[in-house]
Each structure stands twice: as C-alpha cells, then as structure tokens.
Write a protein that holds these residues in place. Structure first.
Motif, mmCIF file in Angstrom:
data_model
loop_
_atom_site.group_PDB
_atom_site.id
_atom_site.type_symbol
_atom_site.label_atom_id
_atom_site.label_comp_id
_atom_site.label_asym_id
_atom_site.label_seq_id
_atom_site.Cartn_x
_atom_site.Cartn_y
_atom_site.Cartn_z
ATOM 1 N N LYS A 288 -39.762 -97.337 -86.871
ATOM 2 C CA LYS A 288 -39.953 -96.274 -85.895
ATOM 3 C C LYS A 288 -38.619 -95.851 -85.282
ATOM 4 O O LYS A 288 -38.334 -94.661 -85.131
ATOM 5 N N ASN B 123 -36.919 -92.194 -85.490
ATOM 6 C CA ASN B 123 -36.569 -91.438 -84.287
ATOM 7 C C ASN B 123 -35.099 -91.056 -84.282
ATOM 8 O O ASN B 123 -34.716 -89.950 -83.879
ATOM 9 N N LYS C 84 -34.635 -88.295 -86.779
ATOM 10 C CA LYS C 84 -35.185 -87.045 -86.258
ATOM 11 C C LYS C 84 -34.232 -86.407 -85.265
ATOM 12 O O LYS C 84 -34.009 -85.186 -85.264
#
Length: 210
Positions: free
Chosen positions: A198, A202, A205
């Motif tokens: 995760k 992130n 992104k």
C-alpha cells in the motif's frame, strides 16, 4: 586405560573446533579431567569404599568445577564442554556419545530412595543450564535446549525447550507446540507485506500526480 583416555581425547577433538590436538585436550579440558577422576572414584564406590570415593569426587569438583557423584554410571565418549557448574547425581545414567554443556544438572526431585536421577541415552545433547530432574529418560539423539527444565521423558530424536520443557521438534518436524507461533508469525508477515505494498502504491501515485 590408555586406549580409553585416547578415545576420550578424540571425542574432545570431534566435538570442539577450538581444540588444538591431543596435548591441548589432555592439558586444558576440565570436563575431560572430571571424567577421568570419576572413573577412579566409581571404581572405589563399586568396591564398597563409598566414603573414600566421595572424597575423590570432592577433590575432582575442587579441581574441575564439575560435580559427579561416584555412583553415577557414565558411558563412553562423553563430552563435557566447559564443564563449569555441572552436577550429576548418584543414580544418573549416561550412555555413549552424549554431550553436556556447562551448568547442566542431572538431579533428583526430593529425598526419594532408589533410582531418582535421569537416564540420558546415546547421542543426546544437553545444552547450557538445562535442568533434568527425576528418574526420567532422555532418549537417543534427543536435544534439550539451553535453560530448559525437563521433568518428563523426552522421546527419541526430539528437541525440547522451555520451562517446563515441551517438545518443539520431533523427527525433524515442527510439533503442535510451535505450529501456532509459526502461523501467527506468517500472518504478521503477510500483514506487513500488504502495508508495504500500500505504501509503495501511494508513493508511486504521488509521484505520478506530480
């Protein structure tokens, strides 16, 4: 006698990579000296000279810091590593090719008469500080972990650890005592992998948005 002494010294060389030959083993291994003293003491013990045999054992304890009751039965090629603080009781029986580390106790559990100390079978290994108590049996090729307190028989080829000691490995396989811990560890590792994934997504992104 000479052949047995050479056999004892060979056991030191096979079990301790720090040993530098027969002369080193002969001069510098108190565990080896304790075994030799015990053989003399045991001879007199078996011939009815109990008090004298116990006195010899006390001399040996003073010189080696290893206490072996003259009545104990010891097999061939016992290797006592370091030796400091080892105690072996009167009715203890030790087989061949056994390894004992410092601080090991083969003791009793009270004032019982008769057989009251452990039997350690061939090829067993007892790690530092382990306490083996009572007329129990450590079977062939078993291993006792450091600091363990063993009050029940240990099966053939088993590894036991803890207080009181529990079997954690049997015939090369992890037992039920450790399987829940392994499962929990795997679960936690999976959670960490998910969190890392995760975090990685992130981060990626954020870089793409910039």
């Amino acid at each position: 006698m000479a052949s047995r002494m050479k056999e004892d010294m060979r056991s030191v060389l096979e079990n301790d990579p720090a040993a530098r030959g027969y002369v080193d083993a002969f001069l510098n291994y108190p565990g080896l000296h304790a075994i030799w003293w015990h053989r003399f003491a045991n001879f007199f013990y078996r011939h009815g000279m109990v008090v004298f045999s116990k006195w010899l054992s006390q001399v040996a304890r003073f010189l080696t810091n290893v206490e072996i009751h003259p009545g104990a039965t010891i097999g061939r090629r016992l290797f006592i590593d370091h030796g400091a603080g080892i105690v072996i009781g009167e009715t203890a029986e030790i087989g061949d090719d056994v390894v004992l580390f410092h601080g090991v106790t083969l003791g009793g559990t009270g004032k019982h008469k008769g057989k009251r100390h452990p039997t350690v079978k061939n090829g067993a290994l007892i790690s530092a500080g382990a306490k083996i108590l009572g007329p129990i049996t450590i079977c062939e090729n078993a291993k006792v972990g450091a600091g363990a307190v063993v009050i029940k028989d240990v099966p053939l080829g088993a590894t036991v650890v803890g207080v009181p000691a529990k079997v954690v490995r049997l015939n090369g396989r992890v037992t039920q005592h450790t399987e829940p811990q392994v499962a929990e560890l795997k679960r936690r590792l999976s959670e960490i992998e998910v969190e890392l994934e995760k975090l990685k997504n992130n981060t990626q992104k954020g870089e793409d948005e910039q």
